[in-house]
Every structure is written in C-alpha cells, then in structure tokens.
Design an enzyme around this catalytic site. Structure first.
Site, PDB file in Angstrom:
ATOM      1  N   HIS A 223      -2.375   3.490   8.728  1.00 43.29           N
ATOM      2  CA  HIS A 223      -2.100   1.982   8.690  1.00 43.29           C
ATOM      3  C   HIS A 223      -2.694   1.202   9.956  1.00 43.29           C
ATOM      4  CE1 HIS A 223       1.446   3.597  11.384  1.00 43.29           C
ATOM      5  NE2 HIS A 223       1.113   2.244  12.088  1.00 43.29           N
ATOM      6  N   ASP A 258       0.246   8.690   5.560  1.00 38.66           N
ATOM      7  CA  ASP A 258      -0.157   7.636   6.568  1.00 38.66           C
ATOM      8  C   ASP A 258      -1.049   8.585   7.629  1.00 38.66           C
ATOM      9  OD1 ASP A 258      -0.204   5.288   7.916  1.00 38.66           O
ATOM     10  OD2 ASP A 258       1.829   5.752   8.849  1.00 38.66           O
ATOM     11  N   SER A 338       1.088   4.206  17.393  1.00 42.15           N
ATOM     12  CA  SER A 338       0.885   4.777  16.340  1.00 42.15           C
ATOM     13  C   SER A 338      -0.604   5.424  16.228  1.00 42.15           C
ATOM     14  CB  SER A 338       0.953   3.491  15.181  1.00 42.15           C
ATOM     15  OG  SER A 338       2.042   2.844  15.064  1.00 42.15           O
TER      16      SER A 338
END
Length: 478
Positions: A223, A258, A338
């Site tokens: 993402h 992901d 992230s």
C-alpha cells in the site's frame, strides 16, 4: 449692624400685605389646645419623684436610719459599708478596691497561686497590650522587608555576558549494556530507509528495509507504492540513514499479503539480519524503526503483545486486500511506519510493520501489527524471482458466525470448479477447522488456507444440518 432695607421687588414678593396685622391672617382657625396629661400615680411619685426638703438625692437605706454624714475619716455611712451594697446617699461616685474572685466557687479574670501571687494568663492580657504586640510585629516585618528591598535595589548587577565560560560535564559517559535499545538502533537504523512516493502533485511517505544489500533489494508494504505502479510520471525514491537518496523501481507487488519489493542501484548497502517467526514469543522486547509522519530514523520500543492475530488489511486508495497472521506489538507505530522494521533484542528482523489499531484519530493507541518474517521471506523470494507471488485458495466466500458455544466461518458462496466445489462444500456450511487448525472466523479461514501451498490436500471440518463432517480438498492457486 442693621440689615439693608428691602427693595421694592423683595417687599412685593415677601412683605406683609398692608391690610394684614400680625404674623398670620385673622381668618385662620385657632390651634387646638394641647391635652393635659393625667398626674402620675402616687407610687411612681414616691419612687421616682424629687426628694422631700432636707433629704439627699437617694432614698434611705432599708433600715430606715440615715447614716453618719461623710467625713474625711469615715467616708461610709456605717462600719460595714465595705460589704454592704448600699452607698452613702450623699457620697460622690468613687472606685473601690478591685474584685477578688473565688476560683473554686466562681472563676474570674484574676487567678492567684497558693502563695497569693497573681497568675497571668493569655486571656487576662489587656486589649492595649495585645494591640501593642501586634503593632510591634508589624513594625518588625515592615522594617525587615524594607531593608531587604533596599539591599537588592542597591546591589550592583553582574555583567550579562561572561566570555570564556566553560560548563562542566559528567565523567565518564553513560554505559550502554549489550542489547539495549540504543545498541539495537545503532545496528539496525542503517538498514532502514524512508520511501518517498510522488504521483503528480501528490506525495506520500513510508518506510522500507534492505533485505539484500548486494543487489539493492528493499522490502516494503504494497500500500506504500501501489499508487505509483505503472503510472506515467510517478517517482519512487529511497532515502538512506546517511541522508543520501536513490531512485527505486518496483520489482513486484503482492496485494494479498501487502508486501512489495523495490530495487535501487546503490552499492554497499547495509543488509538487515532476518530472524525466524518460530523464535518469537509473547512478551519478547521489540524495537520498531521507520519514518512515522515523515520523521526518518524514528525508534520506538515495546514488547510482543500477541502472535498469530488475524488482521484484515484494506489500504484506502490501493489494491491491498489481505488477511495476515500478524505479530501484535505495543511499540508505538504511526502512519509512515508502514514497511519499516520490527526487530528483536538481538537486532534480527522479525516483522514488517504494516497496520495500527485506531479509535479514529489516526495515531497510535498502543496496538500495532507486523507481517511475520517467515511470510515476508517467502513472498519476497517469490517477487524477486518472478515478480509475482502465489497463494493457496479454497474457493469460498465466508463471513464470521457463532451459535453462542462455537465460532466458525459461514460459507456464503462456492466458486464453480474450485477446490471447495470439488470437495463437496456447499453454501451455508460452517467451516470450523482446516486440518488441526481451528477456524473461528472468516479471517482465520483465510489465514489457515494461506499457510498452505497450492496443491496441498487438507481436511476441512464443517457443520451441516446440525451435524459435523469432514471432507478432503486439494487447494488451488490463487
């Protein structure tokens, strides 16, 4: 001195008319006569009236016999006058001796000891004496305050600047034990990078970890970079701990986990040491390193809060649609972390930070989730080898259900020709286990299937019509 004569105007306004005699007009009614009060009673006259001729101002004593007249030697009208409350009627006012109280019978303001000496108590002090004492204290306070103020006002000010000043420091410095957070950070920070993504006028930041320094491979979250894949004019840049940067290319992306792998053309990169998921236990100390909110090289610490936590990921504006068996940690993780590193006390990489639990404000509340390192290693190797990653699939869509005693995954539909269809799984079946792994929700079903490889034969336990049964299914490739 005679008053000046009145002017004609004053005489006309205030003078007595010529036809009027006296102060008032004769035609005014006369004032009524004041009533004469009745005489007082005889008893009041005898008690309060003026004395008869030849008598003094007060009445006679109760005995009816007047005492001797006051003389210089005998000021009282009888010998026991000092103990008699009646005074000589002809004597002027005078002060007698001070009263003496019997402390046992009637305590009073004067207290004497056994020898007859007077005792002084605080309540015996006169108001004047107490007032003088208070005024004295106030005077001392005023004088002391004034002297202090004067001394501070007249003290010379020291120079504002002092050239050549040297401040002392503690010797020796702080001792850092092996395995401390500072030691781990010093070891791992060179292997963690900041990822900057720009698409047109929009930009975003994330983190990444160098997993192969020789060839320049960096792992991050899907993402973080998915919005720049195959977009004309999009730029991805990796910024290293020394401040240098390099353009990065997408090697491969896997929305189902992901994860994504980038490649940079920069030699001599520091590579992170990869740990093993099986070595991690709840309570282990961990350190999270990344670029939260764009602040590169940020280090936070905590512990492993839980393992194998099913977490559904769905990045807004990306094609991420994954369910991971996450490592849960209380190390503070915020947007921008992230793709960053979650390492253990030895500095080994045990997970890639990917998500946080939030109450809506968007910041850390002490619940962060990382993709386990075993999953990261497996997917990254596939992406580096072929640019894609493969996953096992059962071929059902399900949702979480419970009957109050047991949880499971209710099958909503079965894909035609899938592994589930070949195994005889039907709609409204409730899957409760895959092999020896219990299934209590739709997320746990996805995690249990994804832990296998395409072509694996698994035993699916399900509930149908109130009874439990088992079927064999050969997993497909997603």
């Amino acid at each position: 001195m005679d008053a000046p004569p009145a002017s004609p105007a004053q005489a006309g306004a205030f003078g007595r008319p010529a036809t009027v005699e006296g102060s008032f007009s004769g035609d005014r009614p006369p004032l009524p006569a004041r009533p004469v009060p009745p005489p007082p009673p005889e008893a009041l006259i005898r008690a309060f009236g003026p004395p008869a001729p030849g008598r003094g101002g007060l009445q006679d004593p109760p005995s009816g016999r007047p005492g001797r007249r006051r003389t210089a030697a005998g000021p009282w009208w009888k010998a026991d006058a000092r103990s008699d409350p009646w005074r000589d009627p002809a004597a002027p006012a005078g002060l007698g001796a001070p009263a003496v109280y019997d402390e046992d019978a009637q305590p009073g303001p004067v207290v004497v000891d056994a020898q007859g000496r007077r005792k002084v108590r605080l309540r015996d002090l006169s108001i004047r004496l107490m007032t003088l004492a208070v005024l004295g204290l106030l005077l001392v306070a005023v004088v002391g305050g004034g002297v202090g103020w004067y001394l501070t006002r007249t003290a010379e000010e020291t120079p504002l600047l002092s050239p050549g000043t040297t401040l002392s420091q503690v010797e020796p410095g702080i001792t850092r034990e092996p395995g401390s957070v500072s030691g781990i950070a010093e070891q791992v920070i060179p292997a963690v990078v900041s990822i900057e993504v720009r698409v047109g006028q929009a930009g975003a930041t994330g983190s990444g970890v160098v997993i192969d320094g020789a060839d320049g491979y960096i792992v991050t979250n899907n993402h973080v970079v998915s919005g720049a894949d195959d977009v004309e004019g999009a730029e991805i840049r990796a910024v290293f701990s020394d401040g240098s940067g390099s353009a990065a290319r997408i090697v491969g992306r896997d929305p189902a986990s992901d994860l994504a792998v980038l490649k940079v053309e920069k030699p001599g990169l520091v590579t992170a040491s990869l740990g093993r998921s099986g070595d991690v236990v709840v309570g282990d100390p961990v350190v999270a390193i990344g670029s939260p909110l764009g602040l590169a090289g940020t280090v936070t610490s905590g512990i492993v809060s839980s393992l194998d936590r099913p977490v559904r990921l769905s990045g807004e504006g990306t094609d991420t649609n994954a369910v991971i068996s996450a490592v849960q940690t209380d190390a503070p993780i915020n947007p921008g972390n992230s793709g960053g590193a979650l390492v253990d006390a030895s500095g080994a990489l045990i997970g890639i930070n990917t998500a946080i639990a939030s109450t809506g404000a968007g910041g850390s509340i002490g619940l962060g989730f990382a993709i386990p390192i075993d999953t990261v290693k497996r997917i990254a190797e596939q992406l580096i080898s072929s640019g894609t990653a493969v996953h096992a699939a059962l071929g059902v869509n399900a949702r979480s259900v419970t009957d109050g005693t047991r949880d499971g995954a209710l099958v909503l539909n079965v894909e035609p020709g899938s592994a589930a269809a070949e195994a005889g799984i039907r709609e409204e079946d409730i899957i409760i286990a895959i092999d020896d792994t219990e299934v209590g929700s739709s997320e746990e079903l996805v995690v249990a299937v994804d832990a296998r490889a395409p072509g694996d034969v698994v035993t699916v336990e399900l509930v149908r019509g109130g009874s439990s049964q088992k079927v064999q299914a050969t997993l497909d490739q997603a």
